[in-house]
Design an enzyme around this catalytic site. Sequence first.
Site, mmCIF file in Angstrom:
data_model
loop_
_atom_site.group_PDB
_atom_site.id
_atom_site.type_symbol
_atom_site.label_atom_id
_atom_site.label_comp_id
_atom_site.label_asym_id
_atom_site.label_seq_id
_atom_site.Cartn_x
_atom_site.Cartn_y
_atom_site.Cartn_z
ATOM 1 N N GLU A 38 0.177 3.834 -3.163
ATOM 2 C CA GLU A 38 -0.428 5.047 -2.820
ATOM 3 C C GLU A 38 0.379 6.261 -2.369
ATOM 4 O O GLU A 38 0.076 7.318 -2.833
ATOM 5 C CB GLU A 38 -1.523 4.979 -1.515
ATOM 6 C CG GLU A 38 -2.468 4.122 -1.487
ATOM 7 C CD GLU A 38 -3.599 4.276 -0.466
ATOM 8 O OE1 GLU A 38 -3.281 4.860 0.619
ATOM 9 O OE2 GLU A 38 -4.621 3.720 -0.402
ATOM 10 N N GLU B 67 0.724 -1.228 0.060
ATOM 11 C CA GLU B 67 -0.009 0.052 -0.100
ATOM 12 C C GLU B 67 0.698 1.257 -0.018
ATOM 13 O O GLU B 67 0.698 2.057 -0.625
ATOM 14 C CB GLU B 67 -1.004 -0.093 1.308
ATOM 15 C CG GLU B 67 -1.963 -1.181 1.000
ATOM 16 C CD GLU B 67 -3.043 -0.861 0.017
ATOM 17 O OE1 GLU B 67 -3.000 0.207 -0.422
ATOM 18 O OE2 GLU B 67 -3.824 -1.594 -0.381
#
Length: 210
Positions: free
Chosen positions: A102, A98
């Site tokens: 992101e 992640e």
Amino acid sequence: MAVHDSPAEHPLLEAKTLQTTPIYELVQETFRFGAAGETLTRAFLKHLSAVAVLAVDEQDRVLLIRQYRHPLRQNMWEIPAGLLDAEGEPMLDAAARELHEEADISADTWHTLADFHTSPGASNEAIRIYLASGITETPEADQHAREGEEAEIEKTWLPLPEAVQAVLAGQIHNPSAVTGILALHAVRTGAGELREPRAPWADHPRGITP
């Protein structure tokens, strides 16, 4: 008395699924509770659960990302986070994924910062927040192609004291960001200690390896 959350089992009389989505199930359970054997019925969300990452650079600035959240109709300052939606994926691996997807960065050093349940009266969602340091920017050619709301993500690095003040001033409301920022402040001021990155979470609702 020791202060420690612990499992508790009550006789389950009935369970049914009211609605199913890719992220959660809305379930209703009837169970017997307490010494008097009272019968209670509760509906709640069985959630995939998630991980979040508080990344810090060499200047002790924390990474915040700005993302649109439709249920609140708000652009919110958050920390990178994502669902545990890959079958059997360890939580630490999901956190690293992640952070890359992101925020376009990776980290050399990881610690467990805090564990919490987002809304224990309405959901079994569990979130582990990691502290990530030793930051490296991902080359542009290897950056993740973001879609939907994630396509509009903006990033900023904020000194930790300013982040703490933003939380206390009611300027940041995302639960992972609030918890992570205040937990890191507690560590920096000697009120708490970091845990190793694969610290056990014995009663995690999905039983995923840390």
